[in-house]
Write a protein that holds these residues in place. Structure first.
Motif, PDB file in Angstrom:
ATOM      1  N   LEU A 269      -2.700   5.351   7.364  1.00  0.00           N
ATOM      2  CA  LEU A 269      -0.998   5.136   7.383  1.00  0.00           C
ATOM      3  C   LEU A 269      -1.155   4.630   5.185  1.00  0.00           C
ATOM      4  O   LEU A 269      -0.550   5.229   3.928  1.00  0.00           O
ATOM      5  CB  LEU A 269      -0.281   4.203   7.728  1.00  0.00           C
ATOM      6  N   LEU A 270      -2.358   3.874   5.289  1.00  0.00           N
ATOM      7  CA  LEU A 270      -2.858   3.614   3.505  1.00  0.00           C
ATOM      8  C   LEU A 270      -3.902   4.083   3.028  1.00  0.00           C
ATOM      9  O   LEU A 270      -3.997   3.960   1.572  1.00  0.00           O
ATOM     10  CB  LEU A 270      -3.087   2.141   3.698  1.00  0.00           C
TER      11      LEU A 270
ATOM     12  N   ALA B 128      -2.301   8.439   0.309  1.00  0.00           N
ATOM     13  CA  ALA B 128      -1.099   7.905  -0.808  1.00  0.00           C
ATOM     14  C   ALA B 128      -1.649   6.859  -1.204  1.00  0.00           C
ATOM     15  O   ALA B 128      -1.655   7.153  -3.105  1.00  0.00           O
ATOM     16  CB  ALA B 128      -0.566   7.517  -0.153  1.00  0.00           C
ATOM     17  N   ALA B 129      -2.784   6.274  -0.889  1.00  0.00           N
ATOM     18  CA  ALA B 129      -2.439   5.115  -2.148  1.00  0.00           C
ATOM     19  C   ALA B 129      -3.793   5.150  -3.104  1.00  0.00           C
ATOM     20  O   ALA B 129      -3.281   5.143  -4.746  1.00  0.00           O
ATOM     21  CB  ALA B 129      -2.718   3.431  -1.268  1.00  0.00           C
TER      22      ALA B 129
ATOM     23  N   GLY C   8       0.183  10.298   9.204  1.00  0.00           N
ATOM     24  CA  GLY C   8      -0.834   9.482   8.406  1.00  0.00           C
ATOM     25  C   GLY C   8      -2.155   9.668   8.938  1.00  0.00           C
ATOM     26  O   GLY C   8      -3.310  10.082   8.720  1.00  0.00           O
TER      27      GLY C   8
ATOM     28  N   GLY D  96       0.714  -0.984  -0.114  1.00  0.00           N
ATOM     29  CA  GLY D  96      -0.361   0.190   0.174  1.00  0.00           C
ATOM     30  C   GLY D  96       1.009   1.638  -0.489  1.00  0.00           C
ATOM     31  O   GLY D  96       0.293   2.376  -0.636  1.00  0.00           O
ATOM     32  N   ARG D  97       1.969   1.430   0.725  1.00  0.00           N
ATOM     33  CA  ARG D  97       2.536   2.582   0.476  1.00  0.00           C
ATOM     34  C   ARG D  97       4.088   2.191   0.230  1.00  0.00           C
ATOM     35  O   ARG D  97       4.748   1.811   1.434  1.00  0.00           O
ATOM     36  CB  ARG D  97       2.719   2.461   1.983  1.00  0.00           C
TER      37      ARG D  97
ATOM     38  N   ASP E  30       6.421   3.522  -0.398  1.00  0.00           N
ATOM     39  CA  ASP E  30       7.485   4.409   0.159  1.00  0.00           C
ATOM     40  C   ASP E  30       7.838   4.283   1.754  1.00  0.00           C
ATOM     41  O   ASP E  30       9.260   5.037   1.859  1.00  0.00           O
ATOM     42  CB  ASP E  30       6.985   5.856  -0.050  1.00  0.00           C
ATOM     43  N   VAL E  31       7.037   3.877   2.576  1.00  0.00           N
ATOM     44  CA  VAL E  31       7.948   3.363   3.860  1.00  0.00           C
ATOM     45  C   VAL E  31       8.461   2.055   4.108  1.00  0.00           C
ATOM     46  O   VAL E  31       8.948   1.520   3.936  1.00  0.00           O
ATOM     47  CB  VAL E  31       6.018   3.941   4.792  1.00  0.00           C
TER      48      VAL E  31
ATOM     49  N   ASP F  51       5.584   9.091  10.087  1.00  0.00           N
ATOM     50  CA  ASP F  51       5.108   8.086   9.096  1.00  0.00           C
ATOM     51  C   ASP F  51       3.624   8.321   9.959  1.00  0.00           C
ATOM     52  O   ASP F  51       2.359   8.109   9.117  1.00  0.00           O
ATOM     53  CB  ASP F  51       5.310   7.381   8.040  1.00  0.00           C
TER      54      ASP F  51
END
Lengths: 206, 206
Positions: A198-199, A203-204, B197, A153-154, A156-157, B193
């Motif tokens: 987070l997901l 971002a996603a 988020g 899902g991310r 980049d992290v 992060d």
DNA sequence: AAATATATGGACCACTGGTCAAGTTTGTCC
DNA sequence: GGACAAACTTGACCAGTGGTCCATATATTT
């Protein structure tokens, strides 16, 4: 060739019986007492065997607790690797993670002091010298799973690190005590907030 | 008024000297050995005092470790409650949280096994019967702080629970071991992060 | 039934956190 | 300075831990 591989002969019948007795006794004691009051000797007594037998079967206190947890976790592991969505494959990573943590919270709540007991065992173990939690196969599988979903899902992290952090939550005493009193939905909701933050929107998706 | 309140007479000079010796010895031992190898007896020997003295001064093994942590945390606490931004008041909640966790990570990294030692002490303590981590005043203050900032940025989530979860992270063995090898920036990034988020793009802002 | 591999139990070990009564040091007041 | 009480120190001691060991008992195989 290889009809009966003699590398590992089957456990003798009485041994298997005792193994079960010990496991069930430990389970029962853990349900009624905090982990630090469940010594190997008490487990042995409750199972009606000698202390030595417990060490014979499980190697150490830690080994016993780990086996207990593995028992519970086996079915669950199958569910999240190959079962139906949203736990298993088929749903998106955020959805799966939320489902995973809800299931973990429920599992932990059902199993009372087990999580604490493993921590306690790890920390009080004298012989094998504090093996890291990562070497617990159950933990390892869970971490791999969470890690993969986060990375999906991310990308980049630091998925590895964050997976450790999210899973570590279960070992907190304040959390565990709430779990014991049945508030696993509250924990699941908090997990969902973190995961969605987070997901989810961030971002996603789109 | 209140020049010398007699409710608590000052510690005697020799006692104060010994208190310092014990604290410094424990510090030194923890820097070189994992917590389970730092017994009260060893600390006493290293400090050049009798075992009884340690208990007299600190009440229990847990008390000693807690005092050690309080020492380190006092200055930090002042920084995040009344110091300059982004740690102290003046910045937005997300920014402050990120700064807070970066500082915590750094603090934990600088103090090696201390966090683990407190956990170890809590779990092996025999007399006072497993007091919850929440009763640790340092933990309490940190939790209150994180809780308030989360609530400020996201009034809709269970700030109390999430604060426990985020702080609990430090007690994970995989995390702690990375901290020990100096990777606190990696932990800080992961915290950022998670916090961003939760508070950042997702809900609060525009 | 004999032979063999395996399992058992509990005395034993080193070690832990914690207690305590007896002896020692310090601060204080004259 | 000396005397005196309160504060401090000490280490033998305690109950309890996880873990080891091996003579003995039991299951399995031939």
């Amino acid at each position: 060739m290889g009809k009966n591989v003699p590398m590992e002969r089957r456990e003798r019948a009485d041994a298997a019986r005792n193994r079960q007795a010990i496991l069930r006794a430990a389970e029962e004691l853990l349900r009624r007492h905090p982990p630090e009051q469940v010594s190997v000797e008490r487990v042995a007594a409750a199972a009606g065997v000698g202390k030595g037998t417990v060490f014979h079967r499980f190697g150490s206190r830690t080994g016993l607790m780990l086996e207990l947890m593995s028992e519970r976790a086996r079915e669950f592991e199958q569910a999240f690797t190959e079962g139906p969505p949203p736990l298993g494959p088929g749903a998106g990573p955020a959805e799966r993670l939320v489902a995973f943590f809800a299931a973990v919270a429920e599992l932990a709540a059902r199993n009372g002091n087990l999580v604490g007991a493993i921590e306690h065992a790890r920390v009080t173990s004298r012989s094998h010298g504090e093996q890291p939690r990562e070497s617990n196969p159950v933990y390892l599988a869970w971490h791999r799973h969470v890690c993969a979903l986060i990375a999906e899902g991310r990308p980049d992290v630091d998925a590895d690190q964050i997976a450790h952090m999210l899973l570590g939550t279960l070992h907190m005493e304040p959390i565990a005590s709430r779990l014991r009193s049945g508030e696993h939905e509250r924990l699941a909701a908090a997990f969902a907030d973190l995961v969605n933050g987070l997901l989810g929107a961030g971002a996603a998706g789109g």
